[in-house]
Enzyme design. Structure first.
Site, PDB file in Angstrom:
ATOM      1  N   MET A   1       1.010  -1.582  -0.304  1.00 16.53           N
ATOM      2  CA  MET A   1       0.111   0.153   0.268  1.00 16.53           C
ATOM      3  C   MET A   1       1.043   1.326   0.383  1.00 16.53           C
ATOM      4  O   MET A   1       0.890   2.197  -0.684  1.00 16.53           O
ATOM      5  CB  MET A   1      -1.009  -0.190   1.598  1.00 16.53           C
ATOM      6  CG  MET A   1      -1.607  -1.146   1.339  1.00 16.53           C
ATOM      7  SD  MET A   1      -3.004  -1.470  -0.071  1.00 16.53           S
ATOM      8  CE  MET A   1      -3.970   0.336  -0.411  1.00 16.53           C
ATOM      9  N   CYS A   2       1.786   1.219   0.868  1.00 13.53           N
ATOM     10  CA  CYS A   2       3.073   2.439   0.998  1.00 13.53           C
ATOM     11  C   CYS A   2       3.714   1.862   1.846  1.00 13.53           C
ATOM     12  O   CYS A   2       3.598   0.662   2.553  1.00 13.53           O
ATOM     13  CB  CYS A   2       1.722   3.618   2.201  1.00 13.53           C
ATOM     14  SG  CYS A   2       0.788   4.119   0.889  1.00 13.53           S
ATOM     15  N   ARG A   3       4.865   3.078   1.786  1.00 15.75           N
ATOM     16  CA  ARG A   3       5.667   2.919   2.909  1.00 15.75           C
ATOM     17  C   ARG A   3       6.845   4.234   4.006  1.00 15.75           C
ATOM     18  O   ARG A   3       6.391   5.151   3.332  1.00 15.75           O
ATOM     19  CB  ARG A   3       7.515   1.957   2.420  1.00 15.75           C
ATOM     20  CG  ARG A   3       7.168   1.194   1.407  1.00 15.75           C
ATOM     21  CD  ARG A   3       7.186  -0.355   1.431  1.00 15.75           C
ATOM     22  NE  ARG A   3       5.735  -0.844   1.875  1.00 15.75           N
ATOM     23  CZ  ARG A   3       5.999  -1.627   2.859  1.00 15.75           C
ATOM     24  NH1 ARG A   3       7.212  -2.697   3.350  1.00 15.75           N
ATOM     25  NH2 ARG A   3       4.422  -2.484   3.460  1.00 15.75           N
TER      26      ARG A   3
END
Length: 292
Positions: A1-3
């Site tokens: 999804m994201c970091r």
């Protein structure tokens, strides 16, 4: 999804934290290792926030203008007080396309940094306002995950906590809307009339995570919150690691190098980090842990 990634410690170059290590946050934008079914790359924008003491801005700076200066050599550079101000840079383009990462951001120095790269959930806009970190007052926030049926879920959660209008969200996304709820609760807890110690940032994160999951059980909620002195985080589905020494502390979705001191955190935890200090508590209730 994201970091995402947060740093606390001696003054360091903001841009260097984005490119630090053989598996830097920038590298994770095209070669993440632990997405856990959350996509394959993080190419939908990025952002970075950094803190400076409120009295570090030049006296003649115009009203309403955020100062983006770096360390001045003043001893105050070694600590950020509660009145610290947050500066922020964001771009909806992939982080590897932005020359500011190597040409501008390395000139800025701070003792506290929070950064994120984004993989947009299908159906959500790819725009600057959707990129973390989201900021308010001395707070900065990032969300790695997704909230299914987020419009209904967060409308109900906002009503439960008496949150500000969700129209304040910078973008029509679950993360930006979740931040409206969180910063409303944090602002209330910071108010002078609040009972000291009654509501902590960790308590706010715990209560909001539980409220979201009660309405959207499949939500993925790795949250990252900072105030320039402390970092709070949650693990709910996605990976998180910490590197804590007496001098500095880093919280990251994935380690950026092979330092043996990195520690991977278990799922469903509330994490509180400062240099020389790491606290990890379960986000589950006793009944949930007994039944797992």
């Amino acid at each position: 999804m994201c970091r995402h990634l947060a740093y606390l410690g001696p003054p360091t170059a903001v841009g260097e934290l984005l490119t630090r290590g053989t598996h830097s946050l920038r590298t994770q934008s095209w070669a993440p290792r632990e997405m856990r079914d959350g996509g394959t790359i993080n190419a939908d924008g990025f952002g970075v926030a950094w803190w400076l003491p409120a009295d570090a801005a030049p006296a003649d700076h115009g009203a309403g203008v955020t100062w983006h200066g770096g360390a001045t050599g003043d001893p105050r550079d070694t600590a950020v007080d509660r009145a610290a101000t947050v500066s922020r840079y964001r771009n909806a383009a992939p982080i590897w396309t932005d020359p500011a990462v190597e040409e501008v951001l390395p000139q800025l120095r701070s003792t506290a940094v929070l950064a994120a790269i984004r993989s947009a959930t299908v159906g959500m806009p790819v725009e600057r306002g959707a990129c973390a970190p989201f900021t308010h007052g001395h707070w900065a926030f990032s969300h790695n995950g997704a909230i299914p049926d987020w419009r209904r879920t967060l409308t109900d959660v906002a009503a439960q906590f008496g949150a500000p209008s969700l129209l304040e969200a910078e973008s029509l996304t679950d993360s930006a809307t979740l931040w409206v709820i969180l910063h409303g609760l944090l602002t209330r807890a910071d108010a002078p009339e609040s009972a000291a110690g009654e509501t902590t940032p960790g308590t706010v994160l715990r209560e909001v995570v539980r409220a979201v999951l009660a309405r959207s059980p499949q939500a993925r909620l790795n949250l990252l919150l900072g105030d320039g002195e402390t970092v709070w985080a949650t693990t709910w589905h996605h990976s998180l690691a910490v590197l804590v020494t007496d001098e500095f502390a880093v919280v990251a979705s994935e380690p950026y190098d092979d330092d043996a001191r990195w520690r991977s955190l278990a799922d469903r935890q509330l994490v509180v980090v400062r240099p020389g200090s790491l606290t990890v508590e379960s986000l589950e209730t006793d009944d949930e842990r007994a039944g797992s």
